[in-house]
Each structure stands twice: as structure tokens, then as C-alpha cells.
Design an enzyme around this catalytic site. Structure first.
Site: not given
Ligand code: 13P
Length: 319
Positions: A250-251, A208, A166, A277, A280
Site C-alpha cells: 500500500s506504500g 510485490k 518486493e 499484501s 498500513r
Molecule cells: P505497506 O502496505 O504499509 O506499504 O507495507 C507493505 C510492506 O510489507 C512493505 O514492505
């Protein structure tokens, strides 16, 4: 390394219509989330919340895997260890193994091999390591973070644990779509060069990434179609075809934005499974509906199931 076992786990994680729930918020992060709903975070309340998510009836139609935090992988639901509870629903348990960010570089390589062995014994089938790239500081952050991601991925594969790789280019800032594309592209090129250098088998990893999207403070926002086109184009230029699956984070996008953008991305499609994945974007509505009260569990589960279904449909290019 048993490549067939790795491939099989990957295949299950990105199966048609399915994606991953990121429920691996660190103690600090879940505390921040709970503050917003006025709930104190401790191992008991954290488990009550996550139990609400995991016991949602039918969610296994949409969720193939859950990323857990160290605290949760050691907890139990009605006497059953969480990883085994998830497996009994056909959901694969995964584990966050990075140990946070120090001076913008993700740490956690010390003792990682031993921790992976322990997590595997607890039932983990896949792992996650998140590196963050701040737009504007990319030149100093990409190489080291890419190197650490590759070392982590290699250690995971040695133990037949699928590494989720990621590298997240953050949405913080006022950069435009083009700048996000440039930084995402540089990041992905560096990450794949390092993965290859460290002998990581690309057929046994999941990427990711962030979607390619303007910064939150950018004055020029982009349509879901533009985001989708630019995102897929960036991957076609940087992600090797051997990579079987891409699951987006989702960031900081709203649940609706993350759903709509994933839908548009899947309308275009690509050489890979293009799934999710989300942390939030899957949890926000359920967290608010729950608000720390056991009597709200049915409403929270309804919100969670509805969002998971919408995201699953989007992942298949259906609205
Ligand atoms: P978000 O979808 O909230 O960005 O979280 C995904 C995640 O695993 C961040 O490391």
C-alpha cells in the site's frame, strides 16, 4: 527444489478473494506506529497488538498469509506458537528476511541460508525481501537491489520457501505518474533479468510491487482509473507471464485509496492474479481503534475485519 510445493504455496497465497497481511514491521517501524497512538512498543505490547489481528474471527476468509517479523515468529498465542496458530486457521505463515536498508541498499544476505533453514523449521512457508527505489536516484539503486533480490529469491527456492520479491518505488517526492511508470518499468525489467540470470523459477515467486502512482507531493494527482490503467500497462510491458501472482504493497496510500485502486486494477485485470499484501492499509483503522487497550480489542477486530473484507472484494473487482 520442489517446484510443485512452491507452486502450491503460491496458489494458496493468491487464491480467489484472498491476499496477504504484512505484519512484519521491524522493531523500529512498529515503535513509530505505536508512538502515534501513545503506546510503548516492547515484545509484550507488540504481541498483544498482533494477537488482536491474528485472532480476529473470520479474517481467514480474506487473508491467505501473514508476513511475520523475527520477534513474532518465535512468540506464542495462548501457548501455541504463532506460525502453528495461523496454520490452524488455514493462514500461511511467512517471514521478513531482509535486515533493513543501508545507504539505500537492502541488506541481509549474510547467513541468509542458515536463517531460512531455521525459519522453515519454525513453520515459514514464504519469505519477503523489500528493496526500495527512490525516484531520482534510480540509476544508482536499481542494479544492486535487483541483484540482491535475485540472490535472496534463489536461496529461498532452494529450501522450498516461496520468495516474495518486493522492489518498491517509493511514493516520496513530487514526481508525476509518467515518471513513476518510467522508474517502475526500469526496476521491474532489471529485477526479472536478474531473477532469470540467477536461475529463479518464475512460476514459484510472487511479485510485490508498488502501484504506478504520482509522488505524494506531486501537484498533478491521478484518478484511480488512470492509476489502474497505467499500472496494468506497465506490468504487461515488464512482468513475464510465468509469474503467477502480483500482490501490491500500500506504500502510504490511505486504506480507502488502496482499496479503490485495487478495485480499478481488477476491473481491467491482467495475465496474473492481482491481489494485495498490505501493511498500513489493512491495519491503520484497527491500530487506531485498539490504542493499546484490551477493552478496545472487539472494536479493533471489527475495524480490521471490515477493511479486510473491503480489500478482498476489491481484489475480485467487486465494490
Ligand atoms: P505497506 O502496505 O504499509 O506499504 O507495507 C507493505 C510492506 O510489507 C512493505 O514492505
Amino acid at each position: 527444489m520442489n517446484i510443485n510445493e512452491l507452486k502450491d504455496i503460491v496458489k494458496r497465497l493468491v487464491a480467489p478473494g484472498k491476499g496477504i497481511l504484512a505484519a512484519d514491521e521491524s522493531s523500529k517501524t512498529i515503535q513509530k506506529r505505536f508512538e502515534k497512538i501513545g503506546v510503548e512498543s516492547n515484545p509484550e505490547t507488540n504481541l498483544a497488538y498482533r494477537k488482536m489481528l491474528f485472532t480476529t474471527s473470520g479474517v481467514e476468509q480474506y487473508i491467505s498469509g501473514v508476513i511475520l517479523y523475527d520477534e513474532t515468529i518465535r512468540q506464542s498465542i495462548d501457548g501455541i506458537p504463532v506460525p502453528q496458530y495461523l496454520e490452524s486457521k488455514g493462514i500461511l505463515p511467512g517471514i521478513k528476511v531482509d535486515q533493513g536498508i543501508v545507504d539505500e541498499i537492502t541488506t541481509g544476505l549474510d547467513g541468509l541460508s542458515e536463517r531460512l533453514t531455521e525459519y522453515k523449521n519454525l513453520g515459514a512457508k514464504f519469505a519477503k525481501w523489500r528493496a526500495v527505489i527512490v525516484v531520482g536516484q534510480e540509476d544508482t539503486l536499481i542494479e544492486k537491489n535487483a541483484e540482491n533480490l535475485a540472490k535472496y529469491a534463489s536461496l529461498c527456492q532452494e529450501q522450498d520457501i516461496v520468495p516474495i520479491v518486493e522492489p518498491e518505488v517509493l511514493m516520496d517526492g513530487d514526481h508525476d505518474l509518467e515518471k513513476c511508470k518510467e522508474v517502475t518499468s526500469k526496476t521491474l525489467k532489471a529485477v526479472f533479468a536478474k531473477l532469470v540470470e540467477h536461475g529463479v523459477v518464475l512460476e514459484g515467486v510472487i511479485l510485490k510491487p508498488n502501484m504506478v502512482i504520482p509522488g505524494k507531493e506531486s501537484t498533478v494527482q491521478a484518478s484511480p482509473q488512470e492509476i489502474a490503467e497505467t499500472t496494468v500497462k506497465t506490468f504487461l510491458e515488464t512482468v513475464p507471464t510465468q509469474v503467477p501472482g502480483i500482490v501490491f504493497l500500500s506504500g502510504g496510500q490511505t486504506p480507502d485509496e488502496a482499496t479503490k485502486n485495487l478495485y480499478e486494477i481488477n476491473l481491467i485485470g491482467g495475465l496474473w492474479e492481482l491481489s494485495f499484501s498490505y501493511g498500513r492499509a489493512l491495519q491503520d483503522e484497527a491500530l487506531k481503534a485498539w490504542a493499546g487497550k484490551s477493552e478496545n480489542v472487539p472494536a479493533a477486530q471489527k475495524a480490521f475485519l471490515e477493511r479486510a473484507k473491503k480489500v478482498s472484494l476489491a481484489r475480485q473487482g467487486n465494490a
